[in-house]
Motif scaffolding. Sequence first.
Motif, PDB file in Angstrom:
ATOM      1  N   UNK A  47      38.280  36.359  48.928  1.00  0.00           N
ATOM      2  CA  UNK A  47      38.598  35.972  47.436  1.00  0.00           C
ATOM      3  C   UNK A  47      37.776  34.635  46.976  1.00  0.00           C
ATOM      4  N   UNK A  48      37.912  34.467  45.721  1.00  0.00           N
ATOM      5  CA  UNK A  48      37.079  33.256  45.261  1.00  0.00           C
ATOM      6  C   UNK A  48      37.469  31.808  45.792  1.00  0.00           C
TER       7      UNK A  48
ATOM      8  N   UNK B  39      44.829  41.396  41.279  1.00  0.00           N
ATOM      9  CA  UNK B  39      45.283  41.329  42.481  1.00  0.00           C
ATOM     10  C   UNK B  39      45.968  40.068  42.484  1.00  0.00           C
ATOM     11  N   UNK B  41      45.635  38.103  45.087  1.00  0.00           N
ATOM     12  CA  UNK B  41      44.812  37.144  45.513  1.00  0.00           C
ATOM     13  C   UNK B  41      44.197  36.341  44.570  1.00  0.00           C
ATOM     14  N   UNK B  42      44.001  36.647  43.250  1.00  0.00           N
ATOM     15  CA  UNK B  42      43.568  36.045  42.207  1.00  0.00           C
ATOM     16  C   UNK B  42      44.462  34.713  41.790  1.00  0.00           C
ATOM     17  N   UNK B  43      44.484  33.644  42.590  1.00  0.00           N
ATOM     18  CA  UNK B  43      45.270  32.525  42.503  1.00  0.00           C
ATOM     19  C   UNK B  43      44.995  31.679  41.431  1.00  0.00           C
TER      20      UNK B  43
END
Lengths: 111, 858
Positions: A47-48, B39, B41-43
Amino acid sequence: MGTHKPLDLLPGTLDLLILKALAAGKMHGYGIAQMLKATSDDVLEVGESSLYPALQRLLLNGSVVAEWGASENNRRARYYTLTPLGRKQLAAERADFERMITAIQRVLLAN
Amino acid sequence: MSKLLRRLRYWLHRDRMDAELAEEMEYHRSMIVGDGRLHAEMGNSTLSREDAREVWIWPWLESFSQDAAYALRTMRREPGFTVVALLALGSAIGLNTSLFTIFNAIALRPWAVRDVAQVVNVNRFSPQGGGDFSIAEYRYLAQQSHSFNGMIAMQNGERVKLDERPMQLTYVSGNYFRVLGIGMERGRGFLDEEDVPDAPVPVAVISHQLWQNYFGADPQMVGRTIRMDDQPFTVVGVASEDFTGTNSLRNDIWAPLAAKKRLRPSDPSVQAWLTAPDFCCTPMAGRLNAGVTRVHAQAELEVLINQFRDYHHIRKEHTQIVLAGTSWIETPRKKKQVVPLILTMFLAVTLVLMLACANVGNLLLARAAARCQEMAVRLSLGSSRARLIRQLLVESMLLAVAAAAIGLAVALVVPSTLLHRLAQDQAWRAVLNWKVLAYTIGVAVVSCLAFGLAPALHGTKDAISAALKAGGSVDGVSGQRLKLRSVLLSVQVATSVILLATAGVLVRGMQRTQNLDSGYDVANVNVLTIDLPASQYTGPRTRALTRDLMAQLELVQGLPPVGLALNAPLSNSKYSTSFRPTDEPNSRMLQIYVNDISPGYAAAVGMRLVAGRNFSAEDSGRDVLMINEAAARRWWPGESPVGKTVLTNNKMCQIVGILSDTYANDLSAIEAVIYLPITGQRGAPAIVVHDRSTGTVNRIATIVKQLEPRAEVRAESLAASFARQLQPSIYGSEIAGFLGLLALAIASVGMYGVFAYVVGQRTREIGVRMALGARPAQIAWLVLGSSARALGAGLIFGVAGAAAVATLLAHAMPGIQTQDPLAYVAVILLLTAAVALASAFPARRATRIDPVRALRWE
């Protein structure tokens, strides 16, 4: 495999994987994430929140340099390239990692 | 490119770097969205960006701010400690910075002229002691020398009356403003043709300050005519604001050297001053040509001076020339004179700083001990010792920075106030410049390390032992800390003894000076000054007034002894004239102080006739003079000078009498003086009378008014002049006394802290002793005894140090009696009393410890 959820990386291995990905040529951040995902059969999903701090760290250490360029879809993207120092770092970290894996394997295989 | 440089580059371009990072991550996101894979996951994107950015920031910079915040909290939690520490350190740093500011203003400041690095003062040394140049010599050197771009001459400190107000005039050579490159606010400097002895031109340049304060910044100033001692002068320029002159005096007005002929038309010695080859004492300076070394220029000048002396048949003497920079401290003569004094003062304030550091260090040490448990816990939780030391140092640094701020505030106020009160006739201006700032920062850093490092090291070392013992008692490891604390305590006591003893010596020395025998009957003399409408009073009128006044005072019956003089005693006004004993054929023409007096003067001020006869009324205008004992000793040791002739002011005069010595102008030294019969030629006289009653003052004022209705008579007692002369020394001893008391106060607080800490540490032991039946006196002794050796050692070192300082002081202030056992005894008693007082409260607390509670404490 597909049923497994993505694994957390072993600590310290992300830098190694990024360096390895860049060894093939210059790449932008998203490309690196994509490549890691593809080559690991979707196991490694970066993830980023971990990718960009790692990239900044490599920039700071002088392992990579960045430059702006046009992406495949003709947008501005930042491309990263390995420096000679980064190449050396890749070799060294890779050797360390392989020794570590071998050692872990030995332990796991011992009866 | 190293890591440091990359960090720096990031720091310089951080806005662009951040924007690029944001753009890059935005691209990343849009690609994910494009892939249709929204997603989990894209916090939080901001958080991710922060994480990425933080890579560039120094880790210690961040923890530094944490440390600082923590330190601030600690300081707020213990306001008592903080206030005491800040007061002690702040006043100590303030003192240091103030002294440095004054030192900087007086001694380090170069002349405010263009390219000052090339400008040098020319100092002359010869077996006779040297003393500058004759103006004729200056003109010869300026013409012949190839080393200089230009040479200038200046004669300082002539007092003139501008209308009615006393001003300070400096004569300068015609090229002065051009060679030095002095900025002008208005108009111009002088021209060479305005400084020709045979054709003097009455022109003047005035200072910016005078222009502002006296002439109200008149825009038409250039071309205006001003009257100095009643002579008209044309103002050709106003100097720029930053130029205060090329001497330490306040310069109000400049005039060409030759213009002295216009200002003093009736003084025949002016011609000699301007043209005689051996008329001494005009200072000289020059601007060196590029590439010419001082050594080369010195050698050239020495050769030229010998040529000049040969040509004019002046006796050869070995002359040494020393070129020096323009700041005060670089002048060789001043250097010898002021360096011991400056050293003494810096020593004093450094001692105060040391005392404050020892004091704060001791308090910190006590606190570190109290925080031992906290440190131990933090060490166990994984803090490194370096990290703890750093944190303690950050606390010290905060203290030092705050104290430095207080110090700077003090230095903004004190030096300018002091200089203003003590040195009105000087050009010294106290300014805060980068030198002062750098000095303050340096002092703060050094003191921070001095008081902070040792406690931090010791405190954390104890904490390590405590941590190893897993929270056990720290009693076993306090030995070393006790030792450090004893050393600090000794330092405190020793420095305060030194400062107090020195202050005592100075204060008592001053008291003795107040009883100094000035040679006058100070208590019973009044001085009457006659103020005349100056514009109408030139030579002939003052001569007539003097003659009439002398006759009238003689006629009036029943007056106490009364006399006239050109200069009243201790009035700080000096006249000097040329002087040469004729029985020494080859001797050099010298400058000597001169006063014109009437026959009644000596009796009126209480001087004795030592030999020969006094002046009589018939002596006025005759070629006779009297000298004082100092002059007799200097030129005619072992023989009687009465009847000898001397050449003074181009006249052969006979010595008729010798008067007893006095401090003529100020109280610095008894100097050789000659007395001439008063004529009134050189100005209106002052009246001295041996009686302080108002009745007498009024009677004399009436006589003056009858002769000149427009005259104003002001009376002042000689005692008042005497007190004014003593004023600087009184201030000096007051400052010394203040330093001593400040030292005592700081030391007392420090000692109190130590005793309080001892009681706190030994609560349990004291409890046990109480339970076993110890009497309160024994407990008190226990508290005091813990530090008795440190106190004793401090006293001994202090007395030894004070004796050493006294030796230095004897060099710095000749005339002050430095062997003063009584002062030492008084100081030791005072300090013992302070120790008793500082230990009294903690000891009292110790005797009230409840044994049961003390034992239950652990």
